[in-house]
Scaffold this motif. Sequence first.
Motif, mmCIF file in Angstrom:
data_model
loop_
_atom_site.group_PDB
_atom_site.id
_atom_site.type_symbol
_atom_site.label_atom_id
_atom_site.label_comp_id
_atom_site.label_asym_id
_atom_site.label_seq_id
_atom_site.Cartn_x
_atom_site.Cartn_y
_atom_site.Cartn_z
ATOM 1 N N PRO A 1 0.794 -1.229 0.000
ATOM 2 C CA PRO A 1 0.000 0.000 0.000
ATOM 3 C C PRO A 1 0.832 1.289 0.000
ATOM 4 C CG PRO A 1 -0.051 -1.031 2.165
ATOM 5 C CD PRO A 1 0.716 -1.962 1.273
ATOM 6 N N GLY A 2 2.150 1.160 0.068
ATOM 7 C CA GLY A 2 2.989 2.359 -0.084
ATOM 8 C C GLY A 2 3.290 3.093 1.209
ATOM 9 N N THR A 3 3.073 2.435 2.332
ATOM 10 C CA THR A 3 3.265 3.077 3.633
ATOM 11 C C THR A 3 4.603 3.825 3.731
ATOM 12 O OG1 THR A 3 2.246 1.027 4.423
ATOM 13 C CG2 THR A 3 2.949 2.620 6.110
ATOM 14 N N CYS A 4 5.691 3.118 3.451
ATOM 15 C CA CYS A 4 7.023 3.716 3.651
ATOM 16 C C CYS A 4 7.434 4.650 2.501
ATOM 17 C CB CYS A 4 8.074 2.620 3.832
ATOM 18 S SG CYS A 4 7.909 1.758 5.407
ATOM 19 N N ARG A 5 6.672 4.644 1.437
ATOM 20 C CA ARG A 5 6.994 5.549 0.316
ATOM 21 C C ARG A 5 6.870 6.998 0.775
ATOM 22 N NH1 ARG A 5 2.579 5.473 -3.089
ATOM 23 N NH2 ARG A 5 2.895 3.257 -3.472
ATOM 24 N N HIS A 6 6.010 7.211 1.769
ATOM 25 C CA HIS A 6 5.708 8.576 2.182
ATOM 26 C C HIS A 6 6.580 9.081 3.335
ATOM 27 C CE1 HIS A 6 2.380 8.007 -0.478
ATOM 28 N NE2 HIS A 6 1.957 6.968 0.225
ATOM 29 N N LEU A 7 7.502 8.247 3.814
ATOM 30 C CA LEU A 7 8.351 8.703 4.926
ATOM 31 C C LEU A 7 9.301 9.788 4.434
ATOM 32 C CD1 LEU A 7 9.390 5.279 6.540
ATOM 33 C CD2 LEU A 7 7.498 6.795 7.186
ATOM 34 N N ASP A 8 9.635 10.713 5.301
ATOM 35 C CA ASP A 8 10.593 11.724 4.834
ATOM 36 C C ASP A 8 12.026 11.238 5.067
ATOM 37 O OD1 ASP A 8 11.371 12.407 7.449
ATOM 38 O OD2 ASP A 8 9.647 13.761 7.620
ATOM 39 N N GLU A 9 12.950 11.906 4.412
ATOM 40 C CA GLU A 9 14.351 11.475 4.430
ATOM 41 C C GLU A 9 14.905 11.392 5.850
ATOM 42 O OE1 GLU A 9 16.207 10.017 2.338
ATOM 43 O OE2 GLU A 9 14.735 10.232 0.739
ATOM 44 N N ALA A 10 14.522 12.346 6.688
ATOM 45 C CA ALA A 10 15.059 12.379 8.053
ATOM 46 C C ALA A 10 14.625 11.127 8.817
ATOM 47 C CB ALA A 10 14.570 13.644 8.762
ATOM 48 N N GLU A 11 13.345 10.765 8.695
ATOM 49 C CA GLU A 11 12.872 9.572 9.407
ATOM 50 C C GLU A 11 13.546 8.310 8.872
ATOM 51 O OE1 GLU A 11 8.644 8.987 9.844
ATOM 52 O OE2 GLU A 11 8.969 6.995 10.723
ATOM 53 N N ASP B 1 9.895 2.460 -6.517
ATOM 54 C CA ASP B 1 8.753 3.374 -6.565
ATOM 55 C C ASP B 1 8.153 3.244 -7.968
ATOM 56 O OD1 ASP B 1 7.045 5.582 -6.865
ATOM 57 O OD2 ASP B 1 8.163 6.723 -5.357
ATOM 58 N N ALA B 2 7.125 2.406 -8.086
ATOM 59 C CA ALA B 2 6.616 2.024 -9.409
ATOM 60 C C ALA B 2 6.099 3.231 -10.198
ATOM 61 C CB ALA B 2 5.510 0.985 -9.266
ATOM 62 N N GLN B 3 5.390 4.119 -9.514
ATOM 63 C CA GLN B 3 4.831 5.261 -10.251
ATOM 64 C C GLN B 3 5.932 6.147 -10.808
ATOM 65 O OE1 GLN B 3 1.577 5.439 -11.195
ATOM 66 N NE2 GLN B 3 2.605 6.903 -12.561
ATOM 67 N N LYS B 4 6.928 6.430 -9.961
ATOM 68 C CA LYS B 4 8.055 7.257 -10.422
ATOM 69 C C LYS B 4 8.764 6.577 -11.584
ATOM 70 C CE LYS B 4 10.049 9.945 -6.698
ATOM 71 N NZ LYS B 4 11.162 9.968 -5.754
ATOM 72 N N ALA B 5 8.927 5.260 -11.445
ATOM 73 C CA ALA B 5 9.630 4.501 -12.491
ATOM 74 C C ALA B 5 8.852 4.567 -13.801
ATOM 75 C CB ALA B 5 9.807 3.050 -12.048
ATOM 76 N N ARG C 1 5.032 -14.825 -31.439
ATOM 77 C CA ARG C 1 3.762 -14.200 -31.097
ATOM 78 C C ARG C 1 3.812 -12.687 -31.317
ATOM 79 N NH1 ARG C 1 0.846 -14.603 -25.221
ATOM 80 N NH2 ARG C 1 -0.810 -13.141 -25.665
ATOM 81 N N GLY C 2 5.004 -12.107 -31.137
ATOM 82 C CA GLY C 2 5.118 -10.668 -31.334
ATOM 83 C C GLY C 2 4.956 -9.907 -30.043
ATOM 84 N N PRO C 3 4.722 -8.598 -30.128
ATOM 85 C CA PRO C 3 4.689 -7.789 -28.915
ATOM 86 C C PRO C 3 3.436 -8.018 -28.076
ATOM 87 C CG PRO C 3 4.328 -6.420 -30.872
ATOM 88 C CD PRO C 3 4.551 -7.821 -31.361
ATOM 89 N N VAL C 4 3.631 -8.059 -26.768
ATOM 90 C CA VAL C 4 2.526 -8.222 -25.822
ATOM 91 C C VAL C 4 2.583 -7.011 -24.890
ATOM 92 C CG1 VAL C 4 1.546 -9.691 -23.993
ATOM 93 C CG2 VAL C 4 2.821 -10.737 -25.885
ATOM 94 N N VAL C 5 1.486 -6.303 -24.743
ATOM 95 C CA VAL C 5 1.474 -5.136 -23.844
ATOM 96 C C VAL C 5 1.501 -5.643 -22.403
ATOM 97 C CG1 VAL C 5 0.131 -3.127 -23.077
ATOM 98 C CG2 VAL C 5 0.199 -3.744 -25.507
ATOM 99 N N CYS C 6 2.323 -5.002 -21.566
ATOM 100 C CA CYS C 6 2.370 -5.452 -20.169
ATOM 101 C C CYS C 6 2.229 -4.263 -19.224
ATOM 102 C CB CYS C 6 3.620 -6.274 -19.896
ATOM 103 S SG CYS C 6 5.171 -5.459 -20.248
ATOM 104 N N HIS C 7 1.853 -4.565 -17.986
ATOM 105 C CA HIS C 7 1.470 -3.516 -17.044
ATOM 106 C C HIS C 7 2.203 -3.677 -15.707
ATOM 107 C CE1 HIS C 7 -1.730 -2.495 -19.851
ATOM 108 N NE2 HIS C 7 -1.953 -3.796 -19.952
ATOM 109 N N PRO C 8 3.427 -3.189 -15.631
ATOM 110 C CA PRO C 8 4.192 -3.360 -14.384
ATOM 111 C C PRO C 8 3.526 -2.695 -13.187
ATOM 112 C CG PRO C 8 5.414 -2.012 -15.990
ATOM 113 C CD PRO C 8 4.202 -2.514 -16.683
ATOM 114 N N GLY C 9 2.724 -1.660 -13.438
ATOM 115 C CA GLY C 9 2.070 -0.957 -12.335
ATOM 116 C C GLY C 9 1.184 -1.880 -11.507
ATOM 117 N N LEU C 10 0.706 -2.972 -12.111
ATOM 118 C CA LEU C 10 -0.176 -3.895 -11.385
ATOM 119 C C LEU C 10 0.546 -4.597 -10.231
ATOM 120 C CD1 LEU C 10 -2.073 -5.651 -14.332
ATOM 121 C CD2 LEU C 10 -2.925 -3.865 -12.805
ATOM 122 N N PHE C 11 1.885 -4.554 -10.271
ATOM 123 C CA PHE C 11 2.664 -5.218 -9.218
ATOM 124 C C PHE C 11 2.995 -4.271 -8.063
ATOM 125 C CE2 PHE C 11 3.053 -7.949 -12.775
ATOM 126 C CZ PHE C 11 3.175 -9.218 -12.245
ATOM 127 N N GLY C 12 2.677 -2.998 -8.241
ATOM 128 C CA GLY C 12 2.972 -2.028 -7.179
ATOM 129 C C GLY C 12 4.463 -1.850 -6.981
#
Length: 285
Positions: free
Chosen positions: A128-138, A154-158, A174-185
């Motif tokens: 759920p991204g809990t630690c993504r929001h910590l600040d640098e000092a913490e 950080d999937a969104q930033k990536a 088969r050729g190109p297959v669209v993929c969605h890394p964001g689904l893995f968080g």
Amino acid sequence: MQDHWVTRFAPSPTGPLHLGHIAAAFFARRHADHGGRFLLRIEDIDTVRCREVFIREALDDLTWTGLRWEAGVLRQSERFPLYQQTLDALRHEGLIYPCFCSRADVAREAAAAFSAPHHAPDGSLLYPGTCRHLDEAERAQRIVAGEPYALRLDAQKALDRLSTPALTYQELNRGPVVCHPGLFGDVVLARKDTPASYHLCVTHDDAAQGVTLVTRGEELRDVTAVHRLLQELMKWPEPVYAFHPLLIDSAGKKLSKRDGALSIKAMRESGMSPEEVRKAAGVTL
Ligand code: GLU
């Protein structure tokens, strides 16, 4: 089919080899026929579950079944400094962050943060991204205090860094297959107990070894999305992918070391010949 593929078989030595491994190994080897190269890599980053004896027995079983590979078997446990360089590069880009959550924390917070379902396509719990929001000092203070932590992407930033709006992978025939890394968080790239994760090491080494065709079981198809994201971020070459079906037992269940699938060692001891074992694995030379 393009000739000259560079392929590899990359077992994790956490148990004895079974027929599924033989099928996978020969599937990779077969695609390197016609002037390609076939490599063997031991994926032993999990130093708790991997055992020397399983490595020795695996090499022996594979040789016995008639598999041959290029000299110079690579062992991931000897390559942690290289994986660290990748983590340093991602950290430098601000793409990873320390996560202090225990498994129980993740489960609790995921349940609170999402309405069902909150799992990634591979069945893992979406972070759920809990630690993504910590600040640098913490972060700095908790690291200095000795709190154990994993490193997460950080999937969104990536995803924001990608130059293409849709990420794809190339599947053989088969050729190109669209993929969605964001689904893995925010996937884990280094663990508290292991300094680098499967996703990081496997993509790093496929690039480092010049693997042009990644072959693996159908069950790992979905995580290709995460691997393609890492390849783009690290500017690693994009391999082609080929997936093989999993062998199933007579009850229709996937063969697995955990369920005590009959080991190659046991088959050898029962008097089966290499040819019979290959046949049982569906391999024709
Ligand atoms: N080492 C992984 C395993 O044994 C497979 C390697 C890969 O993902 O290609 O499951």
